[in-house]
Design a protein around this motif. Sequence first.
Motif, PDB file in Angstrom:
ATOM      1  N   ARG A  16       0.856  -1.201   0.000  1.00 29.86           N
ATOM      2  CA  ARG A  16       0.000   0.000   0.000  1.00 29.86           C
ATOM      3  C   ARG A  16       0.884   1.241   0.000  1.00 29.86           C
ATOM      4  N   TRP A  17       0.710   2.073  -1.023  1.00 29.27           N
ATOM      5  CA  TRP A  17       1.544   3.260  -1.157  1.00 29.27           C
ATOM      6  C   TRP A  17       1.427   4.177   0.065  1.00 29.27           C
ATOM      7  N   GLU A  18       0.211   4.377   0.559  1.00 28.31           N
ATOM      8  CA  GLU A  18       0.011   5.308   1.674  1.00 28.31           C
ATOM      9  C   GLU A  18       0.799   4.867   2.913  1.00 28.31           C
TER      10      GLU A  18
ATOM     11  N   ALA B 100       5.575  -3.209  -3.281  1.00 28.00           N
ATOM     12  CA  ALA B 100       5.365  -4.493  -3.956  1.00 28.00           C
ATOM     13  C   ALA B 100       4.457  -4.288  -5.161  1.00 28.00           C
ATOM     14  N   GLU B 101       4.976  -4.533  -6.341  1.00 25.98           N
ATOM     15  CA  GLU B 101       4.188  -4.348  -7.559  1.00 25.98           C
ATOM     16  C   GLU B 101       3.034  -5.330  -7.668  1.00 25.98           C
TER      17      GLU B 101
ATOM     18  N   ALA C 162      -0.682   4.240 -10.753  1.00 28.07           N
ATOM     19  CA  ALA C 162      -0.391   5.577 -10.210  1.00 28.07           C
ATOM     20  C   ALA C 162       0.456   5.476  -8.946  1.00 28.07           C
ATOM     21  N   ALA C 163       0.170   4.514  -8.080  1.00 27.07           N
ATOM     22  CA  ALA C 163       0.969   4.320  -6.865  1.00 27.07           C
ATOM     23  C   ALA C 163       2.392   3.903  -7.221  1.00 27.07           C
ATOM     24  N   ARG C 164       2.542   3.048  -8.216  1.00 23.06           N
ATOM     25  CA  ARG C 164       3.880   2.621  -8.631  1.00 23.06           C
ATOM     26  C   ARG C 164       4.676   3.795  -9.190  1.00 23.06           C
ATOM     27  N   ARG C 165       4.000   4.681  -9.911  1.00 19.97           N
ATOM     28  CA  ARG C 165       4.676   5.884 -10.426  1.00 19.97           C
ATOM     29  C   ARG C 165       5.128   6.786  -9.272  1.00 19.97           C
TER      30      ARG C 165
ATOM     31  N   PHE D 197      12.934   8.084  -1.607  1.00 22.31           N
ATOM     32  CA  PHE D 197      13.305   6.999  -0.694  1.00 22.31           C
ATOM     33  C   PHE D 197      12.649   5.663  -1.018  1.00 22.31           C
ATOM     34  N   THR D 198      11.824   5.618  -2.053  1.00 21.75           N
ATOM     35  CA  THR D 198      11.101   4.379  -2.346  1.00 21.75           C
ATOM     36  C   THR D 198      11.323   3.953  -3.786  1.00 21.75           C
ATOM     37  N   GLU D 199      11.052   2.678  -4.024  1.00 13.58           N
ATOM     38  CA  GLU D 199      11.026   2.194  -5.402  1.00 13.58           C
ATOM     39  C   GLU D 199      10.113   0.983  -5.482  1.00 13.58           C
ATOM     40  N   PRO D 200       9.504   0.798  -6.630  1.00 15.25           N
ATOM     41  CA  PRO D 200       8.689  -0.404  -6.810  1.00 15.25           C
ATOM     42  C   PRO D 200       9.614  -1.625  -6.899  1.00 15.25           C
TER      43      PRO D 200
END
Length: 129
Positions: free
Chosen positions: A76-78, A97-98, A105-108, A115-118
């Motif tokens: 969860r992006w949030e 986690a993809e 949109a969250a993955r983008r 600090f994050t990456e998919p």
Amino acid sequence: MYPGVIEALNRAESPVYIITTKQTRFVEALFRGFGLREGAVEAIFGLGSGSKISVLKKIFAMERHRGAKVVFVEDRWETLEAATISLLGANIAYYLAEWGYNTEAARRKAEAHPFTEPISLVDFTGKMV
């Protein structure tokens, strides 16, 4: 269960902690049913253990993990974004986690965040060793 996850957990070389909003007993039963070996997961922090951020803080407070790098994989992006703010400066690699409950949109957003990456399922299972 997603392909390769149990095998990756079974061969993990570092301590693995599961932090989930599900009840611990259900997660344990699920893992047993899919063949997770005894001792592959250090601990499961389920419903009632506190927020994912508070559990991460507990893990960091453990003497054996002082100075260690923690990898936090979240679907969860949030939640992931909130962790980067609440734990600013902590030695954590943050991955979205993809294969989880998120959108393109969250993955983008994860790609654009400093600090994050998919992370794909294949990359995740590969990082467990």
